[in-house]
Design a protein around this motif. Structure first.
Motif, short mmCIF file in Angstrom:
data_model
loop_
_atom_site.label_atom_id
_atom_site.label_comp_id
_atom_site.label_asym_id
_atom_site.label_seq_id
_atom_site.Cartn_x
_atom_site.Cartn_y
_atom_site.Cartn_z
N ASP A 61 -11.89 32.27 50.34
CA ASP A 61 -13.07 32.93 50.90
C ASP A 61 -13.88 33.45 49.73
O ASP A 61 -13.41 34.31 48.98
CB ASP A 61 -12.64 34.09 51.82
N LEU A 62 -15.06 32.95 49.58
CA LEU A 62 -15.87 33.27 48.39
C LEU A 62 -17.03 34.18 48.75
O LEU A 62 -17.71 33.98 49.76
CB LEU A 62 -16.44 31.98 47.79
N THR A 63 -17.25 35.18 47.88
CA THR A 63 -18.47 35.97 48.04
C THR A 63 -19.64 35.11 47.59
O THR A 63 -19.45 34.04 46.99
CB THR A 63 -18.41 37.23 47.16
N ASP A 72 -29.00 26.16 53.00
CA ASP A 72 -29.66 25.47 54.12
C ASP A 72 -28.62 24.92 55.08
O ASP A 72 -28.81 24.91 56.30
CB ASP A 72 -30.55 24.32 53.62
N GLY A 73 -27.52 24.46 54.51
CA GLY A 73 -26.45 23.91 55.34
C GLY A 73 -25.83 24.97 56.23
O GLY A 73 -25.46 24.69 57.37
N GLN A 74 -25.71 26.20 55.70
CA GLN A 74 -25.15 27.28 56.52
C GLN A 74 -26.07 27.57 57.70
O GLN A 74 -25.60 27.76 58.83
CB GLN A 74 -24.96 28.53 55.67
N LYS A 75 -27.36 27.59 57.42
CA LYS A 75 -28.34 27.81 58.52
C LYS A 75 -28.23 26.68 59.54
O LYS A 75 -28.26 26.90 60.74
CB LYS A 75 -29.77 27.82 57.97
N ALA A 76 -28.08 25.46 59.00
CA ALA A 76 -28.03 24.28 59.89
C ALA A 76 -26.81 24.36 60.80
O ALA A 76 -26.88 24.02 61.98
CB ALA A 76 -27.99 23.01 59.05
N LEU A 77 -25.69 24.84 60.26
CA LEU A 77 -24.48 24.95 61.07
C LEU A 77 -24.67 25.98 62.17
O LEU A 77 -24.23 25.80 63.30
CB LEU A 77 -23.29 25.36 60.20
N GLU A 78 -25.36 27.07 61.79
CA GLU A 78 -25.56 28.14 62.78
C GLU A 78 -26.53 27.69 63.86
O GLU A 78 -26.38 28.02 65.02
CB GLU A 78 -26.07 29.41 62.08
N ARG A 87 -20.78 30.28 56.80
CA ARG A 87 -20.89 31.71 56.50
C ARG A 87 -20.14 32.46 57.58
O ARG A 87 -20.38 32.26 58.77
CB ARG A 87 -22.37 32.07 56.51
N ILE A 88 -19.20 33.32 57.17
CA ILE A 88 -18.36 34.02 58.16
C ILE A 88 -18.54 35.52 57.97
O ILE A 88 -18.32 36.04 56.87
CB ILE A 88 -16.88 33.63 57.99
N ASP A 89 -18.95 36.18 59.05
CA ASP A 89 -19.12 37.64 58.98
C ASP A 89 -17.76 38.31 58.87
O ASP A 89 -16.82 37.95 59.57
CB ASP A 89 -19.84 38.15 60.24
N THR A 90 -17.68 39.29 57.99
CA THR A 90 -16.40 39.98 57.80
C THR A 90 -16.27 41.20 58.70
O THR A 90 -15.20 41.76 58.85
CB THR A 90 -16.27 40.47 56.34
N GLY A 91 -17.39 41.62 59.26
CA GLY A 91 -17.37 42.82 60.10
C GLY A 91 -17.66 44.07 59.29
O GLY A 91 -17.88 45.14 59.84
N ALA A 92 -17.70 43.96 57.96
CA ALA A 92 -18.00 45.15 57.14
C ALA A 92 -19.47 45.47 57.31
O ALA A 92 -20.31 44.59 57.36
CB ALA A 92 -17.68 44.87 55.68
N ALA A 93 -19.78 46.75 57.36
CA ALA A 93 -21.18 47.15 57.56
C ALA A 93 -21.94 46.91 56.27
O ALA A 93 -21.52 47.35 55.19
CB ALA A 93 -21.22 48.62 57.96
N ASP A 125 -20.39 41.76 53.54
CA ASP A 125 -20.52 41.66 54.99
C ASP A 125 -20.26 40.23 55.47
O ASP A 125 -20.15 39.97 56.66
CB ASP A 125 -21.91 42.13 55.45
N HIS A 126 -20.19 39.28 54.52
CA HIS A 126 -19.84 37.92 54.91
C HIS A 126 -19.16 37.22 53.74
O HIS A 126 -19.29 37.65 52.58
CB HIS A 126 -21.08 37.13 55.35
N ILE A 127 -18.40 36.18 54.07
CA ILE A 127 -17.83 35.33 53.01
C ILE A 127 -18.22 33.89 53.29
O ILE A 127 -18.74 33.57 54.37
CB ILE A 127 -16.29 35.47 52.93
N ASN A 128 -18.01 33.05 52.28
CA ASN A 128 -18.35 31.63 52.40
C ASN A 128 -17.07 30.81 52.34
O ASN A 128 -16.25 31.00 51.44
CB ASN A 128 -19.27 31.21 51.24
N ARG A 129 -16.88 29.98 53.34
CA ARG A 129 -15.66 29.18 53.41
C ARG A 129 -16.03 27.71 53.56
O ARG A 129 -16.92 27.37 54.35
CB ARG A 129 -14.82 29.63 54.61
N SER A 130 -15.36 26.85 52.82
CA SER A 130 -15.73 25.43 52.87
C SER A 130 -15.33 24.82 54.20
O SER A 130 -14.30 25.18 54.79
CB SER A 130 -15.08 24.65 51.72
#
Lengths: 402, 353
Positions: free
Chosen positions: B28-30, B60-66, B79-85, B93-98
């Motif tokens: 999980d990458l910042t 752009d790919g993250q937006k496209a997935l969403e 892009r995965i929300d971690t739930g942290a404020a 507040d989010h991490i990046n996972r392949s």
């Protein structure tokens, strides 16, 4: 309606559109924007920007007139463990669909570990990326790029991954041979697939500019090995475009001046001809087998006993006798004679004198080498005195210049 | 069928994505970690501005997935929300996972054929006895069809067992940057003798190795390193009798002023009259040096500046001589004087005839 500005990209769809331009920038580095008649100023800006992105610190800029700059490539080959000019081969353009689909199919085939049809693959792809490659477009691309390359196999209507090879023990060999072996850029492609290989090799007198011709060399060597005729589109010395059918015999590469040549048999003139590789503008491998290829090669190998470089001259053998003086503190001169004699022979003539003799078809090819012994030439005899006069005329012009 | 080397599968972007996905697998990458990864990989495998392009395409790919709309994007990371404020804690507040595991791109047929070909080079034995072989494909070329017609004939003895053992040892030391002690044969100054080493007289170097340099013209390998005592040092591998790791006292630097590396460049400026394509021949000849050429008289007369290391000076002079009257040394005077000396010696020999 305003014309849409084409977005800059550091990739190109055809290397031929830059090959000559990049070579000119590297070998000569003389022309500014205004001197490039063959391309417009916008194209010049785009090409030089691409070269800057590919070759980075190797690009230099020199101002020739106010506002006119020459952008050229220069490098000291001894500073590099790899050939920076290989980057031009890695700048092939592609679409987003192609790169996304390619890595999806690699992952999906490995995960499933069995051959799959395009329908199965594409259905899985479409679930995740319904807006991506259509099934037909994906199949077309895989058949055009993935399968012919051998990265993906296609058998009985199904696709599978080509087998993996562990090259972790081969890193140093790859580093070395990617720079030294013929078509070394292929080794560079392999290195790029491996986990970071740090080369400990550097290279002296390394003609990195030959990289631009690796595809031509690849196809020539393949046609020689398969004994196939080729059709050459060739630019002659007087800048004429000619087309010839040739039986390719071998490649001759110079380690001392950077030039490379194809030796080929030309049927209509019944002669062996030499062609500068960098003057070859186009190459087609014909399907016809050279029936007498072995005998043509064998005959040429015999001729090599009397060829200094690449030329057969006018077909007449000339004898050359060169007497060189080496002082007692100049053992390196004697070493030079022995290691550089090629098809000649060297013998001691007593009293610090050494005789070099050879029978060659083109004596003038030897002149550059002979000149390196200026200051030590006691006598020179060539069977055709005209060549002796030519050599000494050049020397006297040199002494006048200084 | 004609082979093409120009294929996007060999391209800088495809190589970059392969390595980015491999390194990111299971992590999980910042945003910063992802950007740093992209920059590092793109710098190695792609081009100057590729990192920016790849990172933008990934975003752009993250937006496209969403938004479920691929278009021109590269959806390799979600892009995965971690739930942290956001902004309230140090946690992202989010991490990046392949979204795809990094898979090694298999070797292509061309690559296998090239590997099959180089395994016939005798120098392969310097590196390994375990050769990769691909029986389903033929070698791409035969070495007998590619001739280095002007290579010097006194190249290193690559098949000699002692040489191979020394080469492998030196290679290991260079990789690990281990200080070595090397015993070599001294150069033989007896003109009648070959080989050119004196087996009776030896020299010992203590060396911090930097690299192994190969010259195709000489067909020789040389070890380059820094001697703590004497500075920049070159050792011909063919002269090495023995080499071991140096474990001992720090050697005394005999002369503190000797530079430890050879990075000092000299320059020579040459005038070229462009008859019979001399300019092209000359610029190709010197193309492996850093150089600069400019016209002083249209297409007829040019000046060429060449930068070289001091150890290359004799080589430069020999090459200048080979061009005879076609090129002339303008600077430095020291090289002009050497050329003039050679010319005068030759004139004297001609009058003595």
């Amino acid at each position: 309606m305003a014309k849409k500005k084409k977005r800059y990209t550091d990739c190109i769809n055809n290397i031929e559109i830059v090959r000559d331009f990049v070579r000119e920038s590297f070998i000569f580095g003389l022309k500014d924007k205004t001197a490039h008649d063959e391309i417009g100023p916008r194209s010049y800006d785009e090409k030089t920007r691409q070269m800057k992105d590919w070759f980075q610190e190797c690009m230099q800029i020199r101002t020739v007139k106010i506002r006119n700059k020459v952008k050229y490539i220069t490098l000291d080959c001894r500073e590099y463990t790899y050939n920076p000019l290989y980057k031009v081969w890695k700048a092939c353009s592609f679409t987003s669909n192609e790169i996304v689909f390619f890595f999806f199919i690699l992952d999906y085939l490995e995960k499933n570990n069995k051959p799959l049809s395009m329908t199965e693959i594409h259905n899985a792809f479409w679930e995740i990326h319904p807006d991506g490659f259509s099934r037909d477009a994906a199949q077309k691309w895989i058949k055009k790029k993935g399968c012919p390359s051998g990265v993906i196999n296609f058998d009985n209507g199904k696709y599978s991954l080509s087998e993996r090879t562990d090259l972790s023990h081969f890193g140093d060999a790859l580093s070395f041979f990617s720079e030294i072996a013929p078509v070394g850029v292929i080794g560079s492609f392999i290195i790029d697939k491996e986990d970071a290989l740090d080369s400990v090799f550097k290279y002296k007198q390394h003609y990195v500019g030959q990289a631009f011709d690796h595809e031509i060399i690849c196809n020539l060597l393949d046609s020689i090995k398969e004994s196939l005729y080729i059709e050459l589109q060739y630019l002659t010395r007087d800048k004429k475009d000619i087309i010839l059918i040739i039986a390719p015999i071998c490649i001759l590469s110079s380690t001392q001046n950077g030039r490379q040549f194809l030796i080929g048999w030309e049927e209509s003139s019944q002669t062996y001809m030499n062609f500068r590789i960098d003057y070859i503008k186009g190459l087609t491998i014909l399907g016809d087998i050279i029936e007498n290829h072995a005998s043509l090669k064998e005959e040429y190998n015999k001729l090599r006993d009397n060829i200094w470089g690449v030329s057969l001259g006018n077909g007449k053998l000339e004898h050359i006798d060169l007497l060189i003086k080496a002082e007692d503190n100049e053992p390196f001169i004697v070493r030079r004679l022995y290691r550089e004699k090629r098809c000649g022979k060297v013998s001691s003539a007593g009293d610090g004198l050494f005789r070099f003799e050879a029978d060659v078809y083109d004596v003038q090819e030897m002149f550059p080498w002979m000149r390196t012994f200026i200051g030590r030439i006691v006598s020179l005899q060539i069977s055709d005195k005209e060549y002796e006069n030519l050599f000494w005329d050049s020397f006297f012009k040199m002494s006048e210049a200084y | 069928m004609k082979k093409s080397l120009f294929n996007e599968i060999y391209g800088g972007y495809f190589s970059s994505i392969q390595h980015i996905l491999k390194e990111a697998a299971g992590k999980d990458l910042t945003d910063k970690e992802l950007l740093d990864l992209v920059k590092r990989i793109a710098k190695r495998y792609a081009f100057a501005d590729s990192a920016v392009f790849i990172y933008d395409a990934i975003l752009d790919g993250q937006k496209a997935l969403e938004e479920d709309e691929l278009k021109d994007a590269w959806p390799f990371f979600e892009r995965i929300d971690t739930g942290a404020a956001k902004g309230k804690t140090n946690a992202p507040d989010h991490i990046n996972r392949s979204t795809i595991r990094g898979v090694d791109i298999p070797l292509s047929t061309l690559e296998k054929r090239w590997l099959n070909a180089i395994c016939h080079d005798p120098r392969i034995q310097l590196f390994t006895d375990t050769l990769p072989r691909f029986d389903s494909v033929e070698a791409l070329f035969k070495y007998e069809d590619y001739i280095l017609f002007d290579q010097f004939s006194d190249g290193d003895p690559f098949l000699d067992e002692h040489y191979k053992a020394i080469f492998k040892k030196v290679l290991t030391f260079v990789h690990s940057k281990t200080r070595m002690i090397i015993e070599c044969m001294a150069r033989n100054n007896n003109t009648a003798q070959k080989p050119s080493y004196d087996t009776e007289k030896t020299i010992t170097h203590i060396l911090d190795p930097e690299c192994i340099e190969y010259s195709e013209r000489d067909d020789k390998f040389r070890l380059i390193g820094n001697s703590p005592q004497y500075g920049y040092t070159i050792v011909n591998l063919s002269s090495v009798i023995a080499c071991e790791e140096y474990i001992g006292e720090e050697p005394i630097n005999r002369n503190q002023e000797i530079p430890l590396t050879e990075n000092y460049k000299k320059e020579v400026i040459l005038e070229v009259i462009n008859n019979k394509n001399v300019l092209e021949r000359m610029l190709t000849h010197f193309s492996h040096y850093e150089k600069e050429a400019y016209s002083v008289e249209g297409d007829r007369k040019f000046h060429v500046k060449i930068l070289y290391s001091e150890t290359d000076e004799s080589d430069i002079i020999i090459r200048i001589l080979s061009f005879g009257h076609h090129i002339k040394v303008l600077e430095p005077e020291s090289i002009r004087d050497l050329i003039v000396e050679r010319i005068n010696k030759q004139l004297q020999l001609l009058t003595e005839r």
